[in-house]
Design a protein around this motif. Structure first.
Motif, mmCIF file in Angstrom:
data_model
loop_
_atom_site.group_PDB
_atom_site.id
_atom_site.type_symbol
_atom_site.label_atom_id
_atom_site.label_comp_id
_atom_site.label_asym_id
_atom_site.label_seq_id
_atom_site.Cartn_x
_atom_site.Cartn_y
_atom_site.Cartn_z
ATOM 1 N N UNK A 227 -23.775 -2.042 67.635
ATOM 2 C CA UNK A 227 -23.464 -0.613 67.627
ATOM 3 C C UNK A 227 -23.450 -0.088 66.206
ATOM 4 N N UNK A 228 -23.924 1.127 66.035
ATOM 5 C CA UNK A 228 -23.704 1.882 64.804
ATOM 6 C C UNK A 228 -22.581 2.861 65.110
ATOM 7 N N UNK A 229 -21.673 3.019 64.172
ATOM 8 C CA UNK A 229 -20.564 3.950 64.375
ATOM 9 C C UNK A 229 -20.285 4.689 63.071
ATOM 10 N N UNK A 230 -20.040 5.976 63.205
ATOM 11 C CA UNK A 230 -19.652 6.797 62.057
ATOM 12 C C UNK A 230 -18.304 7.412 62.403
ATOM 13 N N UNK A 231 -17.281 7.002 61.664
ATOM 14 C CA UNK A 231 -15.922 7.490 61.905
ATOM 15 C C UNK A 231 -15.436 8.193 60.644
ATOM 16 N N UNK A 232 -15.501 9.512 60.632
ATOM 17 C CA UNK A 232 -15.080 10.225 59.428
ATOM 18 C C UNK A 232 -13.565 10.163 59.240
ATOM 19 N N UNK A 233 -13.104 10.250 57.991
ATOM 20 C CA UNK A 233 -11.654 10.303 57.761
ATOM 21 C C UNK A 233 -11.064 11.561 58.383
ATOM 22 N N UNK A 234 -9.797 11.493 58.724
ATOM 23 C CA UNK A 234 -9.113 12.657 59.279
ATOM 24 C C UNK A 234 -9.389 12.868 60.756
ATOM 25 N N UNK A 235 -9.636 11.792 61.488
ATOM 26 C CA UNK A 235 -9.906 11.921 62.919
ATOM 27 C C UNK A 235 -8.648 12.384 63.656
ATOM 28 N N UNK A 236 -8.824 12.949 64.815
ATOM 29 C CA UNK A 236 -7.733 13.550 65.583
ATOM 30 C C UNK A 236 -6.601 12.580 65.876
ATOM 31 N N UNK A 237 -6.899 11.311 66.147
ATOM 32 C CA UNK A 237 -5.847 10.362 66.505
ATOM 33 C C UNK A 237 -4.813 10.214 65.392
ATOM 34 N N UNK A 238 -5.199 10.504 64.142
ATOM 35 C CA UNK A 238 -4.302 10.319 63.006
ATOM 36 C C UNK A 238 -3.091 11.251 63.060
ATOM 37 N N UNK A 239 -3.149 12.318 63.849
ATOM 38 C CA UNK A 239 -1.997 13.208 64.028
ATOM 39 C C UNK A 239 -0.941 12.576 64.918
#
Length: 179
Positions: free
Chosen positions: A155-167
């Protein structure tokens, strides 16, 4: 925030993954030339035909033989690739939905560039198109699966910083560059 794992005493948090492949030479070439791994060493064949060592320690047929390659993928992941021969060997690759199913994911900075690169690699098959995730705690993430020349799911995955789960939690997923 990204420190040691809890549970197993002394666990370091270093990633170490292992996969059995049908052709070790082909897999090592693919991991090194296409995925950018570094080969550390190879070993084998390893076999103990007159003892139960393979069965007792690895849970495989006592007459199994294996070859092994140790690779490094980036700064924190070691990868073992095995090629076995065994009298009772099953040769189908499990799908993600099968018990024991698995895949290996690679973080990328530019999904379009990474997909274009893989499309140009012989034997690689991209499954569909990159999927951006909008709803829920993974908003901003995007991913796409691809198959190696022998059918291993990756898999290729791009997970940018500040994703919703971090809240919702103080736990953060590891990001390239230590983010």
């Amino acid at each position: 925030m990204y420190g040691k794992t809890r549970g197993i005493p002394g666990s370091s948090g270093v990633h170490h993954v292992a996969y059995t492949v049908p052709d070790l030479d082909q897999a090592v070439t693919f991991f090194v030339d296409v995925l950018g791994a570094e080969l550390a060493y190879r070993l084998g064949p390893v076999e103990f035909p007159d003892s139960d060592w393979m069965e007792r320690y690895l849970g495989v047929h006592r007459k199994a033989a294996m070859d092994l390659a140790m690779l490094r993928l980036g700064p924190v992941t070691n990868c073992e690739l095995f090629q076995y021969s065994a009298p009772d060997q099953r040769r189908e690759i499990p799908r993600n939905s099968d018990w024991g199913g698995h895949h290996l994911a690679f973080h990328v900075e530019d999904m379009d560039e990474a997909v274009a690169y893989l499309r140009a690699q012989p034997g690689v098959r991209i499954l569909g198109e990159p999927q951006p995730l909008e709803p829920g705690s993974t908003r901003g993430d995007s991913w796409v699966y691809f198959l190696s020349p022998w059918g291993m799911q990756l898999e290729l995955i791009k997970m940018p910083p500040g994703m919703s789960y971090e809240r919702e939690t103080t736990t953060r997923l590891y990001q390239p560059g230590g983010r």
